[in-house]
Each structure stands twice: as structure tokens, then as C-alpha cells.
Enzyme design. Structure first.
Site, PDB file in Angstrom:
ATOM      1  N   HIS A 116      -8.701   2.198   2.172  1.00  0.00           N
ATOM      2  CA  HIS A 116      -7.571   2.772   2.919  1.00  0.00           C
ATOM      3  C   HIS A 116      -8.085   3.693   4.033  1.00  0.00           C
ATOM      4  O   HIS A 116      -7.551   3.702   5.140  1.00  0.00           O
ATOM      5  CB  HIS A 116      -6.698   3.631   1.991  1.00  0.00           C
ATOM      6  N   ARG A 128      -6.385  -0.939  -8.022  1.00  0.00           N
ATOM      7  CA  ARG A 128      -6.292  -1.511  -9.376  1.00  0.00           C
ATOM      8  C   ARG A 128      -7.655  -1.565 -10.079  1.00  0.00           C
ATOM      9  O   ARG A 128      -7.689  -1.800 -11.282  1.00  0.00           O
ATOM     10  CB  ARG A 128      -5.647  -2.894  -9.344  1.00  0.00           C
ATOM     11  N   MET A 165     -12.990  -2.901  -2.807  1.00  0.00           N
ATOM     12  CA  MET A 165     -12.287  -1.694  -3.266  1.00  0.00           C
ATOM     13  C   MET A 165     -10.803  -1.992  -3.417  1.00  0.00           C
ATOM     14  O   MET A 165     -10.206  -2.669  -2.578  1.00  0.00           O
ATOM     15  CB  MET A 165     -12.509  -0.559  -2.283  1.00  0.00           C
TER      16      MET A 165
END
Ligand code: PAF
Length: 295
Positions: free
Chosen positions: A53, A203, A200
Site C-alpha cells: 500500500h 491477508r 505482500m
């Protein structure tokens, strides 16, 4: 918070993350920036932020005057049997990470802000969503397309950033923005991997230590298939070998392993154009998805 250089003036300063919960507050801030001719990059997320992210945020900050991250665990993209309740949530950590990168704004709405009483509209993208994750999670892309449309219309960014790890999602969002004439450029950002190759994902937190040790096999299998089909092998035989390796390693069930046209995601017999090897499989209670380029 860190010192940042203004993209236009070159001056250094500090930016502190602003957190808003309402569409009205998001719109007011973005409107102010746009009136000054400043560009906005949107990073839609469901939180539990990791380096994948953060790569999206960095890409937005490199190309836009302002980066807006959204954190919303969207209930409509989970089936009742799935992990909506268990999905990892750590808002304080997310805010600290975004602030550390000098993200301008975090939009963190609650469910009522996004889905008012009587909400009855949905966006569906046909064709592209029929196979792959669409086959094993038939509710998923309707939920994603609807919430991403809402976020784009709420923020009206110049660019919106999505990870290539969710390759089918990226293609669906691209198609949806194009078909609905939403004036935004959709930017795909390469997958960020652990040092052993595992993509990555929020979860990954569900993996037990034993499962975590096995998980990198998933990426290795995708790479092996990509190498084989790139060298001219038939997709079917490379896929069968890959599925057997995954099953031997303990992945069960395997939702799909496929080699598809990189643009329209139609399955290929042989790789004679830009292609993607894509897979989804369960390891214990964790569903892993990943993809790599082929050819
Ligand atoms: O990829 C995700 O995290 C989600 O599917 C998204 C794009 C934020 C929509 O809820």
C-alpha cells in the site's frame, strides 16, 4: 510527519496528515486544492497497510501535489461466508504509516457514510469479471466496482493507484472508469514482495508459521509457468504441472491457475501476446492470489 519538498515551488516544509470521516469534508479539501490548480492522487485501501500500500502512496506523491488514502473495509465485496469480520483492522497504525509518508489526507468513512439507508445502486462490469476470481467469488467485483466508483466520484482525483497484485481488479477498475467516462487516470503499481517472493497482502497475517514457510511456493510456481509458456510450451501442460506442485505443497482448494491475455484476461493456449499467469489458492484459512507477466 516528515519534511517534504513542494513539487511546484521546490520549497521544503512539513505536512501533517488530516483525517476526515465524511464525504463533505473530503470534497471540501479536494475542492480547495483543485481551485489552486493542484493535482490529487487517490489510493483506495481497506487498511491494514503494508509496504505494498505504501508503494501506492509513494507513487501518488511522486506524480501528484496531494495524496489522499481511503481506508474502508467494504462489506459489499465479501460474501457472508468470508472474512469481513476477521479482516485485519489497525486504524492507529495505518494513520501513523500514512503520516510518516506525508500523505495529505486519510478518508475513513463508516459504513453508513458510504451506504445510506436504502442504498440500491450497483456497478457491474461484465465479461472481464466472469472468470478467475469472479468465478470463485461471484459477489466480489460488483462490490469493488461500486465502491471504487463511489470513491472516485467522491474525491474526483486526477489519478487513482491500484496494486498489480490484484491484477483482475486493476483491469476491472480500468474498464469501469473508461466505460463510465470517469475523468481519472488509473495507475497500476508493481507488486511489492517479501524477500522470499511472497506478494505482500493484508491477508498474509492469517498464515501460521508453517504455512508462511510454504507460501513462497505460490510465487515460484507462477514464475516457473511464466518461464515455460514464455519459451513456447502449451499453457495447459504448464498449468497442470503448476497445479500438481501447489497441491503437493498443501494448497487446497486451488481456485484457479491460468495464463491469460494481459488486457482482456481471456485464457490463452499459447503465449503469443502480452500475457499474465494468474492464480488463487487456499493455504489453511488464507486465500492467496498472485500473478506475474509471461512472454
Ligand atoms: O484492493 C482493495 O483493497 C479493495 O478491493 C479496494 C480497491 C480498496 C476496494 O474496496
Amino acid at each position: 510527519m516528515q519534511t517534504v519538498r513542494n513539487r511546484k515551488t521546490g520549497k521544503r516544509g512539513t505536512k501533517k496528515l488530516e483525517v476526515v470521516q465524511t464525504v463533505a469534508a473530503l470534497r471540501a479539501r479536494v475542492h480547495e486544492w483543485r481551485m489552486k490548480g493542484e493535482s490529487v492522487g487517490l489510493i483506495p485501501t481497506m487498511g491494514a497497510l503494508h509496504d505494498g500500500h505504501l508503494a501506492l502512496v509513494k507513487a501518488a506523491l511522486q506524480n501528484c501535489d496531494h495524496a489522499v488514502a481511503t481506508i474502508f473495509v467494504n462489506p459489499t465485496q465479501f460474501a457472508p461466508s468470508e472474512d469481513f469480520e476477521a479482516y485485519p483492522r489497525d486504524e492507529a497504525d495505518d494513520i501513523a504509516k500514512l503520516d510518516g509518508l506525508s500523505t495529505d489526507l486519510a478518508f475513513i468513512p463508516d459504513v453508513d457514510e458510504m451506504y445510506a439507508d436504502g442504498f440500491s445502486t450497483s456497478v457491474s462490469v461484465s465479461g472481464l469479471t466472469d472468470g478467475l476470481c469472479g468465478a470463485s467469488r461471484p459477489h466480489f467485483f460488483g462490490g469493488v466496482a461500486t465502491v471504487v466508483t463511489k470513491l472516485l466520484l467522491q474525491a474526483l482525483p486526477d489519478r487513482a493507484y491500484f496494486g498489480e497484485k490484484d491484477y483482475q481488479q486493476l483491469q476491472v477498475v480500468r474498464r469501469m472508469a473508461r466505460d463510465l467516462d470517469i475523468p481519472v487516470s488509473i495507475v497500476g503499481v508493481p507488486t511489492v514482495r517479501e524477500t522470499d517472493g511472497l506478494a505482500m497482502s493484508s491477508r498474509n497475517w492469517y498464515l501460521s508459521p508453517d504455512e508462511r514457510a510454504v507460501a513462497p511456493t505460490f510465487y515460484k510456481v507462477l514464475r516457473d509457468i511464466a518461464e515455460e509458456v514464455g519459451a513456447g510450451a502449451r499453457c495447459k501442460s504448464a498449468i497442470e504441472t503448476g497445479q500438481a506442485t501447489l497441491a503437493d505443497a498443501g494448497f487446497s482448494p486451488i481456485d484457479y491457475v491460468a495464463v491469460c491475455d494481459a488486457d482482456n484476461l481471456k485464457p490463452l493456449d499459447r503465449v503469443d501476446r502480452p500475457a499474465r499467469v494468474l492464480a488463487a489458492a487456499h493455504l489453511g484459512r488464507t486465500r492467496l492470489i498472485d500473478n506475474v507477466a509471461a512472454g
